[in-house]
Design an enzyme around this catalytic site. Structure first.
Site: not given
Ligand SMILES: CSC[C@H]1O[C@H](OP(=O)(O)O)[C@H](O)[C@@H]1O
Length: 342
Positions: A48, A234, A244
């Site tokens: 992720r 994101d 984000n």
């Molecule tokens: C360094 S980008 C990280 C960003 O991605 C996360 O989303 P997810 O855990 O759902 O993939 C989150 O928005 C973070 O800030």
């Protein structure tokens, strides 16, 4: 991640993914040698974070090319499988960008694709280090050259990238310079990326942190307990509107009200110049169970559903600074990524 734990690693015929759904309690890996396993891993957040998704998507094309060779797919079947990877999650622009980056190599075989994906991985780590340096210097120049109280939301660390981290890359650099008093890590419901992943990363790095409920963040900021908020991203539109993790816009509003900087740390690969503003950013809606399940049991009555947007969009006017690998844009003051490319 660190020398002993890597977020993702190409094994020559597949991806070894650190399973982030079982951290911090267990360190386990998922081996992805076929497209279906990789798509499932992306959708379940085994892997992720925008930059990590970009690298996983790039290596995913190598997996698809190798599976096509193994199973005798024609190009149409191979390309359909690649599209499933590209579309596995909609908000982080990096996933599609990572796939698109290596597509031109697909006709040269899996090894050629993997080599380009590895180049992307290496670029991400270098870029994160640069983001850390630019971000730490800008923050110390703005908030004062002293140990700071930093608030962060979700996990934008080594676990969300190919290594080091974006927002946590800034925190790591501040810590290296002796300029972290405390980090407030929002737990980040419903999947607790902050409580489970950011806390784990900072603990392993010896960086002092406390976990707080997401609802505590605005009060922490308005009570003057934080000097700066630093988050990841994101997808960033040309005007600086930033998608984000859900809850980020609340942090930004509190920072604006309290007069402290709200800092977005992200590589240029997270900027989507084709989008003039955040209105066009696709917001992933995730399963209701993620919100309605706590400790394995359902919280709300059976007839009650849940609304589970995984991201929100912070307007550019609330983004004090965007820190990239090439420098800092003071977005709310009018320096937008669409006008300047590093
Ligand atoms: C360094 S980008 C990280 C960003 O991605 C996360 O989303 P997810 O855990 O759902 O993939 C989150 O928005 C973070 O800030």
């Amino acid at each position: 991640m660190t020398s002993d734990v890597r977020t993702l690693e190409w094994t020559g015929d597949g991806l070894r993914l650190l399973d982030q759904t079982v951290l911090p309690g267990r360190v386990e890996y998922v081996a992805a040698h076929d497209v279906g396993t990789l798509v499932d891993a992306i959708r379940r957040l085994v892997v992720r974070g925008a930059p990590a998704l970009g690298v996983a998507g790039a290596f995913g094309v190598a997996i698809a090319v190798r599976q096509a060779e193994r199973e005798g797919w024609d190009d149409a079947a191979r390309d359909a499988a690649i599209a499933r990877i590209r579309e596995a999650r909609p908000t982080a622009v990096n996933l599609a960008a990572g796939v698109d980056r290596v597509l031109p190599f697909a006709g040269k075989g899996a090894d050629a694709v993997a080599a380009e994906a590895q180049a992307l991985l290496d670029e991400d780590v270098r870029g994160n280090r640069a983001i850390g340096v630019h971000g730490a210097s800008w923050i110390l120049g703005r908030a004062g050259d002293r140990p700071l109280r930093v608030l962060t939301h979700c996990n934008a660390g080594a676990l969300a990238t190919a290594g080091w981290g974006t927002a946590l890359g800034v925190v790591r650099e501040l810590h290296r310079r002796g300029r972290v008093e405390i980090v407030y890590a929002d737990e980040t419901r419903p999947l607790l990326q902050g409580a489970r992943l950011t806390a784990w990363e900072l603990d392993r790095a010896g960086i002092p942190c406390v976990v707080q409920a997401d609802g505590a963040a605005p009060s922490t900021i308005l009570r003057g307990l934080a000097d700066v908020a630093v988050i990841g991203a994101d997808r960033i539109a040309a005007n600086g509107d930033t998608a984000n993790k859900i809850g980020s816009v609340g942090v930004a509003l509190a920072c604006h009200a309290a007069g402290i900087p709200f800092v977005v740390a992200a590589p240029w690969s997270t900027v989507d110049p084709a989008l003039p503003d955040g209105g066009g950013i696709p917001i992933e809606e995730r399963p209701a169970e993620e919100v309605l399940t706590w400790g394995g049991t359902r919280t709300a009555p059976d007839r009650v559903d849940a609304y589970n947007p995984a991201f929100d969009v912070t307007p550019a006017r609330l983004v004090t600074a965007l820190v990239t690998e090439t420098g800092v844009l003071e977005v709310s003051a009018g320096s937008t990524p669409g006008g300047v490319r590093g």
